[in-house]
Design an enzyme around this catalytic site. Sequence first.
Site: not given
Lengths: 470, 353
Positions: A321, A324-326, A470
């Site tokens: 997670s 996923w954001h960066g 994102f």
Amino acid sequence: MVFNTLQFLVFFMVVTLWFFRLQNQRARAALLLIASCYFYMARIPEYILVLGGIIVVDYIAGIQIEKSEGSTRKFWFFLSLLVNIGTLATFKYYNFFIDNIQTTFHFFGRHVSFPALKMALPIGLSFHTFQAMSYTIEVYRKNQKAEHSFLNYALYVMFYPQLVAGPIERPQNILHQLRDYRPYNWDNVKAGLARMAWGFFKKVVVADRLAMAVDRTYLHTSESSSLSIFIGALFYSFQIYCDFSGYCDIAIGAAKVMNINLMENFDQPYWSKNVTTFWRKWHISLSGWFYDYLFNPLVLALRNNGKTAILIGLLFTFFISGFWHGAGWRFVVFGLLHGLALVFEYFTRKSRQKLFKGMPPTLSAITGISATFAFTMLAWVFFRAENMHNALEYLKALFAFRGGSHYVGMNRVELVFSFALIVITVGREKYKPSNLIINDTLFYTYMLTMFAICYYFGVFIENQFIYFQF
Amino acid sequence: MLKKIVRDFCIVFGLVALYASTSRNAMQYLSDKRDRNAWWGTYQCPHGDLISMSYLDFIGSFLLPEDKTRIHPPPYNGRRKTVLFLQGDSYSWHMNDTDFCGLVDYKHIPRRTKLNYQLDTTRTNILLLEIAEREVRNYLSTQSIFEEIIDSANSPKPTISKVVGQHPVYMAGAIPALTTDLLFNPYINQNLQFNLFNYQFIMPIFQSKAALNYYAFSRASGDVVISDDKNYLFLKETVSYTDAGSSYIPIPDAEIEKLTVNLNIIYEYYIKSGFTEVYLAIIPNSATIVQPKGYNNFIPRLQQAVSLKMKVIDSYSFFKSADHEYCYHGDSHWNYWAKQNWLALVNKELVKY
């Protein structure tokens, strides 16, 4: 296209009125698809080809998965996942990986060099690939029938209100709404417009104002006092909330006007009494996605290992997670911090319950909310900082309890006003969660007031929404 | 029925507004046709572009004082054999051949327009690149100049490296570039603002918001920033800590080196094309001169780079040491005094030929 622009307001007016002018659902879907393409292409037109490629593959894969069995079915499923994850990995993570590989080799005294990809990340790529994967997974699991109309499927991925920053919808919730004729409903129009107005307020009046102080403290960390660093961290917690939930309010409102219901993405997260609850109330569509498609299957696969399965499941899910954001280690740290907090809460659940049992309910609630907020506020530092070094510098400055410049990029009046805005926003959502629209007169008064407030107190800088990156 | 008419009118109006704000030709037509003096005309404050942008024309300290300085043609009786090609921006608008010494011909090339040149080799051909400080990092690290000042003999154009920021670059060949100028315009929001709201009669609303921001929050709106001493207005991009054109954004030495390499490539190309000399004249941001605390020293670092081949018109050192106001308080440009002295610095070079 960004919501807080004149272009969007004019675009929204034209598309919505035209939508209701058409009486045929196919024509409406075609209009929405064309409008969504225009919306997406307003930033970097070329990337429509990337998005189009993903849509075509997933559309074909969905149909093939539905009508085949055995290895063919698996082939199409994994092909779809490969295309989505591959696209995401190429655009978002390729440079991160080669940087780290090169650094690792360098550490061991070997020099390797890979060509870097010089390109901007397609806007909202993480969102629409996840929404597309949600579709193929659900079809594969036989929870959802494949969509045979290319128009409807393309619109499912590209529906402009939620195209670039969610909510990440499940096909079960949205596909049938895009397929069916949605009649004009004045109550929905009012509710949608009021919701949009509230979203604009949160974005241009609150989030973009707080951003002035946040940007200042992150840029001038070394010369700022611990107090101003604290204000910066505090403000960022509310900036990101008002920015992202404001975006979601506009998205949900814009869809609601067209009588289409998108899922809620926030539920007053800062009132959470623990981090586990926080993730049930923050970015609900993403948390749900990870819960259904990553955490659950993983824990199920490791179920023979007892509580270790939960531990691994939580840490791995939050690792992904964060990633996923960066593409950066600070995002990984952000994810892992939250993962560790959830692990801690899971293993200390009973002792914490015992501890809180002896306390008056109000005190235990205040303690829980404050501790959760303090934790999330500190974790956001990794999310906001430019890199790991800056994040650690920021935290060091925060806990140094030192003097320095108290200036946070705004004068005292605006500082007090910003605090007041936070209280107003959080209070309004806590105590008046539904919109205030009861009758037409109240609606028009509300809209005019919100328009005036947004105009006079809005900070109109070309600030895109944080989650668009994102 | 009435509702349907209103609905259809709104659709058509919205489409026309989007089209007019996208099309460059339509915008040109509209801005030419708008009468500035009528109540429905465009708002243009006579006291400075930054005042127009911030609507702060009620604050006396930002208003232009009457500038009695006039540009006088330089006294020059020498030989006239120079052709001056001046590529520049708004700083060099309204300059003409009489402002310079020894010219037989003068060609002003507004930046982002094209000029196909063919040099008369019996003359002295000078290329002067006048550029605002805020534009240098972006402009001089792209190929644009080779597309704008074009050798009619079509000598092959060299490649210069991009050194600033994260600009969208597509995977070469993998994603074909789409021709989308008809549908998209990066300035559409500014154009919509101009078409829908820039009317004299709406100005009191804008001014009331500007007053609220100024008196309550001590700041200007949008792209304008008030100086620390509260006496000047600056373009936000020249003082922010994130814009490439800012006087305060840290610039690594490696970037100065790359820019120097690029400038040398530009220099060698135009010298090879027949120019006698190529000059670089960077006009400092107002903030660079007026509010030097924290300046990143971009201009002196670039101008003093040992390997720089291009000759420079060093107005930065002159304005920095001069005991005179350099710019207007509510405008992004220099004043007549500064312009006159810049011309004197240029002419000092021109008389050498």
